[in-house]
Design an enzyme around this catalytic site. Structure first.
Site, PDB file in Angstrom:
ATOM      1  N   LYS A   1       0.767  -1.263  -0.075  1.00  0.00           N
ATOM      2  CA  LYS A   1      -0.084   0.070   0.044  1.00  0.00           C
ATOM      3  C   LYS A   1       0.697   1.392  -0.097  1.00  0.00           C
ATOM      4  O   LYS A   1       0.648   2.277  -0.438  1.00  0.00           O
ATOM      5  CB  LYS A   1      -1.406   0.060   1.187  1.00  0.00           C
ATOM      6  CG  LYS A   1      -2.217  -1.145   1.268  1.00  0.00           C
ATOM      7  CD  LYS A   1      -3.068  -0.289   1.622  1.00  0.00           C
ATOM      8  CE  LYS A   1      -4.543  -0.959   1.312  1.00  0.00           C
ATOM      9  NZ  LYS A   1      -5.250  -1.263   2.252  1.00  0.00           N
TER      10      LYS A   1
ATOM     11  N   LYS B   1      -4.234 -10.140  -6.936  1.00  0.00           N
ATOM     12  CA  LYS B   1      -5.211 -10.090  -5.924  1.00  0.00           C
ATOM     13  C   LYS B   1      -6.477  -8.818  -6.343  1.00  0.00           C
ATOM     14  O   LYS B   1      -6.463  -7.671  -6.415  1.00  0.00           O
ATOM     15  CB  LYS B   1      -5.650 -10.305  -4.821  1.00  0.00           C
ATOM     16  CG  LYS B   1      -5.602  -9.383  -3.136  1.00  0.00           C
ATOM     17  CD  LYS B   1      -5.864  -9.156  -2.600  1.00  0.00           C
ATOM     18  CE  LYS B   1      -5.169  -7.872  -2.176  1.00  0.00           C
ATOM     19  NZ  LYS B   1      -5.546  -7.905  -0.542  1.00  0.00           N
TER      20      LYS B   1
ATOM     21  N   LYS C   1     -10.235  -3.729  -3.864  1.00  0.00           N
ATOM     22  CA  LYS C   1     -11.156  -2.445  -3.956  1.00  0.00           C
ATOM     23  C   LYS C   1     -10.813  -1.285  -5.081  1.00  0.00           C
ATOM     24  O   LYS C   1     -10.875  -0.533  -5.668  1.00  0.00           O
ATOM     25  CB  LYS C   1     -11.570  -1.645  -2.950  1.00  0.00           C
ATOM     26  CG  LYS C   1     -12.175  -2.902  -1.836  1.00  0.00           C
ATOM     27  CD  LYS C   1     -12.826  -2.377  -0.514  1.00  0.00           C
ATOM     28  CE  LYS C   1     -13.461  -3.123   0.361  1.00  0.00           C
ATOM     29  NZ  LYS C   1     -12.029  -2.691   1.294  1.00  0.00           N
TER      30      LYS C   1
HETATM   31  P1  TYM Z   1     -10.419  -5.407   3.476  1.00  0.00           P
HETATM   32  O1  TYM Z   1     -11.350  -4.253   3.336  1.00  0.00           O
HETATM   33  O2  TYM Z   1      -9.465  -5.512   2.194  1.00  0.00           O
HETATM   34  O3  TYM Z   1     -11.143  -6.509   3.186  1.00  0.00           O
HETATM   35  C1  TYM Z   1     -12.656  -7.271   3.376  1.00  0.00           C
HETATM   36  C2  TYM Z   1     -12.778  -8.628   3.526  1.00  0.00           C
HETATM   37  O4  TYM Z   1     -12.481  -9.618   2.444  1.00  0.00           O
HETATM   38  C3  TYM Z   1     -11.601 -10.261   1.770  1.00  0.00           C
HETATM   39  N1  TYM Z   1     -10.463  -9.961   0.350  1.00  0.00           N
HETATM   40  C4  TYM Z   1     -10.442 -11.257   0.132  1.00  0.00           C
HETATM   41  N2  TYM Z   1     -11.019 -12.339   0.074  1.00  0.00           N
HETATM   42  C5  TYM Z   1     -11.024 -13.374  -1.551  1.00  0.00           C
HETATM   43  N3  TYM Z   1      -9.946 -13.109  -2.723  1.00  0.00           N
HETATM   44  C6  TYM Z   1     -10.187 -11.363  -1.841  1.00  0.00           C
HETATM   45  N4  TYM Z   1      -9.801 -11.078  -3.694  1.00  0.00           N
HETATM   46  C7  TYM Z   1     -10.323 -10.385  -1.731  1.00  0.00           C
HETATM   47  N5  TYM Z   1      -9.897  -9.251  -1.004  1.00  0.00           N
HETATM   48  C8  TYM Z   1      -9.746  -9.240   0.224  1.00  0.00           C
HETATM   49  C9  TYM Z   1     -10.175 -10.076   3.644  1.00  0.00           C
HETATM   50  O5  TYM Z   1      -9.541 -10.723   3.489  1.00  0.00           O
HETATM   51  C10 TYM Z   1     -11.034  -9.487   4.450  1.00  0.00           C
HETATM   52  O6  TYM Z   1     -11.411 -10.773   4.687  1.00  0.00           O
HETATM   53  N6  TYM Z   1      -7.166  -5.531   7.503  1.00  0.00           N
HETATM   54  C11 TYM Z   1      -8.924  -6.114   6.721  1.00  0.00           C
HETATM   55  C12 TYM Z   1     -10.542  -4.951   8.149  1.00  0.00           C
HETATM   56  C13 TYM Z   1      -9.826  -5.448   9.283  1.00  0.00           C
HETATM   57  C14 TYM Z   1      -9.967  -5.946   9.555  1.00  0.00           C
HETATM   58  C15 TYM Z   1      -9.818  -6.251  11.005  1.00  0.00           C
HETATM   59  C16 TYM Z   1     -10.242  -7.789   9.739  1.00  0.00           C
HETATM   60  C17 TYM Z   1      -9.763  -4.639  10.189  1.00  0.00           C
HETATM   61  N7  TYM Z   1      -9.492  -4.813  11.126  1.00  0.00           N
HETATM   62  C18 TYM Z   1      -9.980  -7.409  12.529  1.00  0.00           C
HETATM   63  C19 TYM Z   1     -11.063  -8.752  10.582  1.00  0.00           C
HETATM   64  C20 TYM Z   1     -10.514  -8.094  11.997  1.00  0.00           C
HETATM   65  C21 TYM Z   1      -9.146  -5.262   5.246  1.00  0.00           C
HETATM   66  O7  TYM Z   1      -8.546  -4.735   5.041  1.00  0.00           O
HETATM   67  O8  TYM Z   1     -10.235  -6.029   4.970  1.00  0.00           O
END
Ligand code: TYM
Length: 332
Positions: free
Chosen positions: A111, A194, A197
């Protein structure tokens, strides 16, 4: 007792990866566990967010949870910034986590890109806030996609160091729950990247609110090779784009990749892609429609978030108090 926590960043463009890798699993867990699901708005602002858009995106995450089937009576749905214990524990964890640990985080490197000096301090400390999100509820299990595995390992390291430093067993060792046929959905434009967003190309991802024409167009343009689909999963090795589309199909249809290939072995993408479009629309078309309906009148979503924040705080407040006492703060 098991307690589930997970979160999604309200940064717009919620996509198929978020749904198949995470949100769908949130729904599946809620019958058997106490579940807490969050829109992690404090994580979102580690990179610049337009305030008006951020407000909309927080509601969009809540709407996606609801439309996918998270039941706000069973599970807690709330926005991170509305429960202040997250920020309090994150600071304490900033003083537990070591700089060397954070230097190893691949998501920060990705990032921040080349211009690391210019990244926000929040982006660097992001995993420590994530550990706080989970541990402020003493959650034991965290459903996520594969990309979050390293952050969860760090969460365990932080919990362990805190417990050791203070001679306590206050925090549990969290377990990631990474399951389903699509734990890492790849970009439609490049099967080695991957789905994300923040990819500048809209054609790289299918979003939850895409209509049938958009899905059909994006899948039609999705990069593939010229060969027909193989008979066995082994035949997908070295064919990342084909493997990705088969994985998406399998996840949406709740089938194994083997069974998808039994049905489509020998088919060209000109046959498989329209079948995938139909399946995708059947499975998440109604979710997108429901999200749009909820977003058009956010009163209900706001109520769910308010109620969720109160219930979340009721769990987090005694735990942050216990942490403060353990650290040696004066707790009145
Ligand atoms: P974020 O917002 O990037 O993504 C949300 C969830 O979607 C999953 N994900 C995917 N799974 C499969 N294929 C993909 N291409 C893909 N892109 C995203 C992510 O693994 C996630 O589960 N750091 C986290 C948010 C967060 C969080 C937490 C998660 C903050 N605090 C505490 C769990 C527990 C994040 O950036 O997710």
């Amino acid at each position: 007792m098991s307690r589930i926590f997970s979160g999604v960043q309200p940064t717009g463009n919620l996509h198929l990866g978020n749904y198949l890798g995470a949100i769908r699993n949130f729904v599946r867990l809620q019958d058997d566990y106490e579940c807490i699901y969050c829109a992690v708005d404090m994580h979102a602002i580690t990179v610049w967010q337009e305030p008006e858009q951020l407000r909309k995106n927080i509601r969009e995450v809540a709407a996606a949870y609801l439309a996918s089937g998270v039941d706000p009576k069973k599970s807690i749905i709330f926005a991170q910034s509305n429960v202040h214990a997250h920020a309090e524990l994150a600071w304490i964890f900033n003083c537990v986590a070591r700089i060397g640990w954070l230097n190893r985080m691949t998501q920060f490197k990705e990032k921040a890109g080349k211009n690391r000096e210019n990244a926000s301090l929040g982006l660097y400390a992001y995993p420590s806030l994530m550990a706080a999100d989970i541990l402020v509820y003493k959650a034991t299990h965290v459903p996520v996609g594969e990309d979050q595995k390293q952050h969860l390992e760090l969460t365990r390291d932080i919990a362990q160091k805190f417990n050791n430093d203070f001679g306590t067993e206050l925090f549990p060792m969290v377990e990631p729950l990474i399951f389903g046929e699509a734990t890492r959905v790849m970009s439609l434009r490049d099967g080695t990247k991957k789905m994300s967003k923040s990819d500048p190309s809209d054609y790289s991802r299918i979003t939850l609110t895409d209509g049938k024409d958009e899905v059909a167009k994006k899948l039609k343009k999705a990069r593939t090779d010229a060969d027909p689909l193989p008979e066995e999963v082994k035949g997908l090795e070295d064919r990342p784009e084909a493997a990705n589309l088969v994985g998406i199909y399998a996840a949406l249809a709740d089938m194994s990749k083997e069974d998808v290939l039994k049905e489509y072995a020998g088919s060209q993408f000109s046959v498989f892609k329209p079948a995938l479009t139909e399946l995708a629309m059947e499975k998440f078309g109604p979710i997108g429609d429901e999200m749009k309906r909820l977003m058009a009148d956010p009163g209900y979503v706001d109520e769910v978030l308010k109620d969720g924040a109160e219930r979340a705080a009721a769990i987090a407040n005694p735990i942050i108090r216990e942490v403060k006492e353990t650290v040696g703060f004066l707790v009145s």
